[in-house]
Write an enzyme that holds these catalytic residues in place. Structure first.
Site, mmCIF file in Angstrom:
data_model
loop_
_atom_site.group_PDB
_atom_site.id
_atom_site.type_symbol
_atom_site.label_atom_id
_atom_site.label_comp_id
_atom_site.label_asym_id
_atom_site.label_seq_id
_atom_site.Cartn_x
_atom_site.Cartn_y
_atom_site.Cartn_z
ATOM 1 N N LEU A 14 -5.879 7.155 0.714
ATOM 2 C CA LEU A 14 -4.367 6.568 0.983
ATOM 3 C C LEU A 14 -4.318 6.539 2.522
ATOM 4 C CD1 LEU A 14 -2.822 9.560 -1.274
ATOM 5 C CD2 LEU A 14 -2.386 6.798 -1.361
ATOM 6 N N GLY A 62 -4.749 -5.622 -9.318
ATOM 7 C CA GLY A 62 -5.452 -5.088 -8.206
ATOM 8 C C GLY A 62 -7.103 -5.572 -8.066
ATOM 9 N N CYS A 117 -3.088 11.115 -7.319
ATOM 10 C CA CYS A 117 -4.095 10.605 -6.429
ATOM 11 C C CYS A 117 -5.273 11.291 -6.962
ATOM 12 C CB CYS A 117 -3.756 11.195 -5.097
ATOM 13 S SG CYS A 117 -4.727 10.649 -3.927
ATOM 14 N N LYS A 160 0.806 -1.121 -0.044
ATOM 15 C CA LYS A 160 -0.061 0.120 0.059
ATOM 16 C C LYS A 160 0.822 1.210 -0.140
ATOM 17 C CE LYS A 160 -4.203 1.844 1.238
ATOM 18 N NZ LYS A 160 -4.492 2.202 -0.206
ATOM 19 N N SER A 161 0.487 2.127 -0.554
ATOM 20 C CA SER A 161 1.154 3.478 -0.565
ATOM 21 C C SER A 161 1.435 4.008 0.816
ATOM 22 C CB SER A 161 0.704 4.746 -1.483
ATOM 23 O OG SER A 161 0.745 4.227 -2.624
ATOM 24 N N ALA A 182 -12.148 5.895 -3.553
ATOM 25 C CA ALA A 182 -11.445 7.026 -2.948
ATOM 26 C C ALA A 182 -11.411 6.462 -1.610
ATOM 27 C CB ALA A 182 -11.970 8.359 -3.012
ATOM 28 N N GLY A 207 -10.778 -1.284 -12.502
ATOM 29 C CA GLY A 207 -11.427 -2.569 -12.891
ATOM 30 C C GLY A 207 -11.597 -2.971 -14.334
HETATM 31 C C1 SIN Z 1 -6.755 5.879 -2.103
HETATM 32 O O1 SIN Z 1 -6.091 5.353 -1.316
HETATM 33 O O2 SIN Z 1 -7.492 6.592 -2.074
HETATM 34 C C2 SIN Z 1 -6.154 5.692 -3.820
HETATM 35 C C3 SIN Z 1 -4.933 6.396 -3.836
HETATM 36 C C4 SIN Z 1 -4.233 6.187 -5.425
HETATM 37 O O3 SIN Z 1 -5.145 6.326 -6.229
HETATM 38 O O4 SIN Z 1 -3.276 6.386 -5.564
#
Ligand code: SIN
Length: 316
Positions: free
Chosen positions: A74, A271, A128, A45-46, A71, A217
């Protein structure tokens, strides 16, 4: 059986199927669970400078068939907690650690901490798409100068390879890929989600809690394929430096993997297929890819790589 092994800077993968960032990669337990599947590699995960809570829901909805909207905000444990986890765990598959931050100094600092904790390669999340207008997170991946600033800062801070994760929400993604590679990125990952919005007509408001969202998707796969081809063609023509492309966007089958490899990808990230199924999907996709390659007579990935670009050389 075809030879599916692939080496990219910082990662020796037994097959080209990697977990994409954001789906299951936030905790040690989730990463170990996916690592136990037949994936070739992991992307975390980021991870940002401090812990972030998930946005108020709904955060992820399949709004119509093959259209996944999210959404999440993050959500992540923050770099200090993640590095503690990283140094206490040995994962059975190579891992790309995804990072993000509010400015170049912050991502460089996170990168240093990740390297010290044992990360062997980083993916810098430059986009993002669901961020609100005016947010720096929205604009980094859309501004080549900012991309250069972020990548240069991270490359100066660490010795491990760095991949730039690119947004599809720009006019010509090869421009952003070129900026990242000229600044020293060792590879590019694309695409992140497509900017989107959906309305619940009964509620009279957007369906995602954050209002704006990103789309992923199977429905975005053709968009992703076009963006990957744009970057791969720019590399072929020598317009931008050549480097590995990690491709993602709606991959659910072995044939989808073959499509991206034929468009020049070195490996792929998966993903949303894990939203529909569990980590066993990696084994199913690997079986399908093997079967396709056997029947079609491809002995390894190299013999397939980029062949669909041959007919597209003249495109601008
Ligand atoms: C998210 O955690 O909302 C998605 C992050 C991303 O699209 O990079």
């Amino acid at each position: 059986m075809a030879e599916l092994g692939v080496e990219v800077p910082g990662l020796a993968l037994a097959n080209p199927l990697m977990l994409a960032s954001g789906v299951q990669g936030g905790t040690a337990a989730a990463l170990h669970r996916v690592a136990a599947s037949r994936c070739g590699g992991l992307v975390s995960k980021s991870i940002g400078p401090v812990a972030r809570e998930i946005y108020p829901g709904p955060v992820c909805v399949e709004s119509t068939d093959s259209v996944v909207l999210n959404a999440m905000g993050l959500p992540n444990p923050g770099v200090d907690s993640f590095t503690e986890m990283l140094s206490q765990n040995e994962f059975s598959k190579p891992m790309l650690v995804s990072i993000f931050g509010p400015d170049a100094e912050s991502v460089a600092d996170i990168a240093k901490k990740m390297e010290a904790a044992g990360a062997t390669a980083l993916e810098l999340n430059l986009s993002c798409p669901h961020a609100k207008p005016g947010s720096r997170a929205l604009i980094v991946g859309q501004q080549p100068e900012l991309i250069k600033e972020y990548i240069s800062a991270v490359k100066q801070a660490v010795g491990i390879p760095v991949y730039a994760k690119l947004t599809p929400n720009t006019a010509q993604v090869s421009t952003e890929a070129g900026a990242a590679l000229e600044a020293g990125a060792d590879g590019v990952s694309l695409i992140n989600t497509v900017s989107a919005l959906e309305v619940d007509p009964y509620a009279g408001r957007p369906i995602i809690g954050n209002l704006l969202c990103g789309m992923s998707g199977p429905s975005i796969r053709p968009i992703a394929q076009r963006k990957v081809a744009e970057v791969a063609l720019a590399m072929r023509r020598g317009e931008i430096p050549t480097a590995p492309i990690l491709a993602m966007g709606g991959i659910t089958t072995g044939l989808d993997v073959a499509r991206f490899i034929m468009l020049g990808a070195t490996a792929v990230q998966i993903g949303s297929a894990l939203i529909y199924g569990d980590a066993d999907v990696f084994g199913e996709i690997e079986n399908e890819l093997n079967e396709f390659m056997d029947v079609q007579g491809y002995s390894d990935l190299e013999s397939m790589r980029g062949i669909a670009l041959d007919t597209m050389e003249g495109l601008n």
